[in-house]
Design a protein around this motif. Structure first.
Motif, PDB file in Angstrom:
ATOM      1  N   ASN A 177      -1.637  -7.207  12.377  1.00 41.41           N
ATOM      2  CA  ASN A 177      -2.976  -7.217  13.164  1.00 41.41           C
ATOM      3  C   ASN A 177      -2.990  -7.427  14.540  1.00 41.41           C
TER       4      ASN A 177
ATOM      5  N   TYR B 279      -5.081  -4.369  16.019  1.00 41.68           N
ATOM      6  CA  TYR B 279      -6.536  -4.877  16.541  1.00 41.68           C
ATOM      7  C   TYR B 279      -6.461  -5.066  17.945  1.00 41.68           C
TER       8      TYR B 279
ATOM      9  N   LEU C  13      -6.927  -2.998   3.244  1.00 42.17           N
ATOM     10  CA  LEU C  13      -7.458  -3.603   2.073  1.00 42.17           C
ATOM     11  C   LEU C  13      -8.160  -5.075   2.415  1.00 42.17           C
ATOM     12  N   GLY C  14      -7.996  -5.413   3.898  1.00 42.00           N
ATOM     13  CA  GLY C  14      -8.785  -6.622   4.039  1.00 42.00           C
ATOM     14  C   GLY C  14      -8.151  -7.973   3.369  1.00 42.00           C
ATOM     15  N   LEU C  15      -6.827  -7.800   3.430  1.00 41.71           N
ATOM     16  CA  LEU C  15      -5.930  -8.932   2.599  1.00 41.71           C
ATOM     17  C   LEU C  15      -5.391  -9.821   3.604  1.00 41.71           C
ATOM     18  N   GLY C  16      -4.755  -9.243   4.895  1.00 47.63           N
ATOM     19  CA  GLY C  16      -4.055  -9.921   5.549  1.00 47.63           C
ATOM     20  C   GLY C  16      -4.136 -11.254   5.906  1.00 47.63           C
ATOM     21  N   MET C  17      -5.546 -11.574   6.439  1.00 49.59           N
ATOM     22  CA  MET C  17      -5.890 -12.978   6.933  1.00 49.59           C
ATOM     23  C   MET C  17      -5.983 -13.839   5.985  1.00 49.59           C
TER      24      MET C  17
ATOM     25  N   TYR D 144     -12.653  -7.548   3.507  1.00 49.58           N
ATOM     26  CA  TYR D 144     -13.247  -7.362   5.033  1.00 49.58           C
ATOM     27  C   TYR D 144     -12.382  -6.688   5.901  1.00 49.58           C
ATOM     28  N   SER D 145     -12.464  -5.415   6.380  1.00 47.43           N
ATOM     29  CA  SER D 145     -11.488  -4.819   7.106  1.00 47.43           C
ATOM     30  C   SER D 145     -12.255  -3.766   8.224  1.00 47.43           C
ATOM     31  N   THR D 146     -11.901  -3.811   9.373  1.00 48.22           N
ATOM     32  CA  THR D 146     -12.651  -2.870  10.369  1.00 48.22           C
ATOM     33  C   THR D 146     -11.719  -1.793  10.666  1.00 48.22           C
TER      34      THR D 146
ATOM     35  N   ARG E 284       0.811  -1.360  -0.010  1.00 46.57           N
ATOM     36  CA  ARG E 284       0.029   0.003   0.208  1.00 46.57           C
ATOM     37  C   ARG E 284       0.919   1.285  -0.029  1.00 46.57           C
TER      38      ARG E 284
ATOM     39  N   ILE F  38     -12.245 -11.804  17.614  1.00 45.14           N
ATOM     40  CA  ILE F  38     -12.869 -11.542  16.144  1.00 45.14           C
ATOM     41  C   ILE F  38     -14.320 -12.289  16.301  1.00 45.14           C
TER      42      ILE F  38
ATOM     43  N   ASP G 252      -2.921 -13.152  21.281  1.00 46.14           N
ATOM     44  CA  ASP G 252      -3.510 -11.835  22.117  1.00 46.14           C
ATOM     45  C   ASP G 252      -4.553 -12.014  22.781  1.00 46.14           C
TER      46      ASP G 252
HETATM   47  N1  LIG Z   1      -5.760 -10.338  16.337  1.00 45.60           N
HETATM   48  C1  LIG Z   1      -7.104  -9.329  16.005  1.00 45.60           C
HETATM   49  N2  LIG Z   1      -7.860  -9.382  17.022  1.00 45.60           N
HETATM   50  C2  LIG Z   1      -8.991  -8.582  16.635  1.00 45.60           C
HETATM   51  N3  LIG Z   1      -9.481  -8.288  15.480  1.00 45.60           N
HETATM   52  C3  LIG Z   1      -8.749  -8.766  14.323  1.00 45.60           C
HETATM   53  C4  LIG Z   1      -7.617  -9.346  14.458  1.00 45.60           C
HETATM   54  N4  LIG Z   1      -6.920  -9.700  13.475  1.00 45.60           N
HETATM   55  C5  LIG Z   1      -7.781  -9.400  12.449  1.00 45.60           C
HETATM   56  N5  LIG Z   1      -8.819  -8.773  13.022  1.00 45.60           N
HETATM   57  C6  LIG Z   1      -9.994  -8.413  12.312  1.00 45.60           C
HETATM   58  O1  LIG Z   1     -10.095  -8.951  11.097  1.00 45.60           O
HETATM   59  C7  LIG Z   1     -10.301  -7.961   9.984  1.00 45.60           C
HETATM   60  C8  LIG Z   1      -9.477  -8.451   8.818  1.00 45.60           C
HETATM   61  O2  LIG Z   1      -8.096  -8.477   8.991  1.00 45.60           O
HETATM   62  P1  LIG Z   1      -7.078  -8.480   7.564  1.00 45.60           P
HETATM   63  O3  LIG Z   1      -5.564  -8.545   8.002  1.00 45.60           O
HETATM   64  O4  LIG Z   1      -7.499  -9.489   6.757  1.00 45.60           O
HETATM   65  O5  LIG Z   1      -7.323  -7.121   7.171  1.00 45.60           O
HETATM   66  P2  LIG Z   1      -6.777  -5.556   7.516  1.00 45.60           P
HETATM   67  O6  LIG Z   1      -5.895  -5.679   8.688  1.00 45.60           O
HETATM   68  O7  LIG Z   1      -8.256  -4.837   7.950  1.00 45.60           O
HETATM   69  O8  LIG Z   1      -6.446  -4.895   6.082  1.00 45.60           O
HETATM   70  P3  LIG Z   1      -4.705  -5.308   5.674  1.00 45.60           P
HETATM   71  O9  LIG Z   1      -4.312  -6.417   6.325  1.00 45.60           O
HETATM   72  O10 LIG Z   1      -5.111  -5.811   4.196  1.00 45.60           O
HETATM   73  O11 LIG Z   1      -4.172  -4.091   5.845  1.00 45.60           O
HETATM   74  C9  LIG Z   1      -9.577  -6.658  10.639  1.00 45.60           C
HETATM   75  O12 LIG Z   1     -10.236  -5.661  10.059  1.00 45.60           O
HETATM   76  C10 LIG Z   1     -10.151  -6.887  11.979  1.00 45.60           C
HETATM   77  O13 LIG Z   1     -11.181  -6.476  12.066  1.00 45.60           O
END
Ligand SMILES: Nc1ncnc2c1ncn2[C@@H]1O[C@H](COP(=O)(O)OP(=O)(O)OP(=O)(O)O)[C@@H](O)[C@H]1O
Ligand SMILES: [Mg+2]
Lengths: 124, 136
Positions: free
Chosen positions: B53, B57, B104-108, B98-100, A62, B87, B82
């Motif tokens: 994350n 988060y 980009l909601g890519l990580g997981m 999906y991201s809060t 990004r 979640i 953690d």
């Molecule tokens: N350890 C955690 N504790 C609480 N919520 C989490 C945790 N890890 C992920 N999440 C939730 O899962 C969502 C998706 O995570 P993901 O890594 O896929 O996307 P992102 O972090 O929002 O964006 P990106 O990783 O693309 O920058 C997060 O937006 C958050 O709401």
């Protein structure tokens, strides 16, 4: 503490060489510094050498694409050079496409590409 | 190096610097176990996503790495634990886009694609544990 990433002048372009690993905050700092440097020097091209960088994750991806978009607003072209094959493969598997990021194999090719793109712009 | 099978390391995750340390630690594990460059890069990238994350988060947590054998093949297990908000809907969090956090909601989903086995244990209010396994 990780130092800021230096921005060098290479002819009419700016050159940034990214090290093996970058903290998130250092990457964001680079984005700010580049914005300032482009507008201060009225640079038309930026080369970002990532041949040492071992990981491009969603965050770094990004940052690279934000740098390219931000440079465009300031009328500068960005080329990312030297991405490692393993990094390129991982990006695909991660599902990260970087549509706004122009890449080149190495620094020489990157320079050629920038010169070409700017030449075309100047004539058009 | 003593008994490899019981070898286990941990790392506190509190900031972006620790996320960087997590990448380096996994790189060392992959090198020690003679993983290929691509597999090492996959592991470093997946850890980078999940460790970030955890910091962003959940306000931080701990990463554990231990060696494993999968049907005779050597490898390692990464656990990122953690005590954050948890979640509420794990399936939803795994969906691309999906991201809060305005990401980009890519990580997981990306991390899941980059390892051999991926498991999420999470309950709203009770923290999150993500386990990723690598073997040759
Ligand atoms: N350890 C955690 N504790 C609480 N919520 C989490 C945790 N890890 C992920 N999440 C939730 O899962 C969502 C998706 O995570 P993901 O890594 O896929 O996307 P992102 O972090 O929002 O964006 P990106 O990783 O693309 O920058 C997060 O937006 C958050 O709401
Ligand atoms: Mg994420």
């Amino acid at each position: 503490m990780q130092n800021n990433i230096p921005i060098l002048k290479l002819g009419d372009f700016l050159l940034v060489t990214i090290q093996m690993d970058v903290h998130d905050r250092t990457a964001l700092q680079l984005q700010d510094d580049l914005t300032n440097e482009i507008s201060k020097r009225r640079s038309k091209g930026v080369l970002i050498d990532i041949s040492n960088l071992e990981v491009v994750d969603s965050f770094m991806g990004r940052v690279l694409s934000d740098i390219a978009s931000m440079a465009k607003v300031l009328d500068a072209e960005t080329v990312v050079v030297g991405m490692r094959p393993a990094v390129a493969m991982t990006l695909v598997e991660l599902g990260l496409s970087l549509p706004s990021v122009v890449t080149a194999l190495n620094l020489e090719r990157g320079m050629e590409l920038l010169t070409q793109r700017l030449g075309r712009k100047g004539n058009g | 190096m003593g008994n490899e099978e019981s070898f286990r390391e941990s790392l506190r995750l509190r900031s972006d610097k620790d996320v960087s340390k997590a990448r380096v630690l996994i790189s060392q594990w992959a090198v020690r176990q003679e993983f290929s460059v691509i597999e090492r890069t996959r592991a470093m990238t997946a850890v980078s996503e999940i460790a970030r994350n955890c910091v962003v988060y959940a306000g931080g947590g701990t990463m554990y790495v231990s060696s494993l054998y999968h049907e005779g093949a050597p490898g390692f297990r990464i656990q990122i634990v953690d005590q954050g908000p948890g979640i509420p809907d794990v399936d939803q969090s795994m969906k691309r886009g999906y991201s809060t956090g305005g990401g980009l909601g890519l990580g997981m989903e990306g991390a899941r694609n980059l390892c051999r086995a991926f498991r999420v244990e999470s309950n709203a209010g009770a923290g999150t544990t993500i386990t990723m396994d690598y073997w040759k």
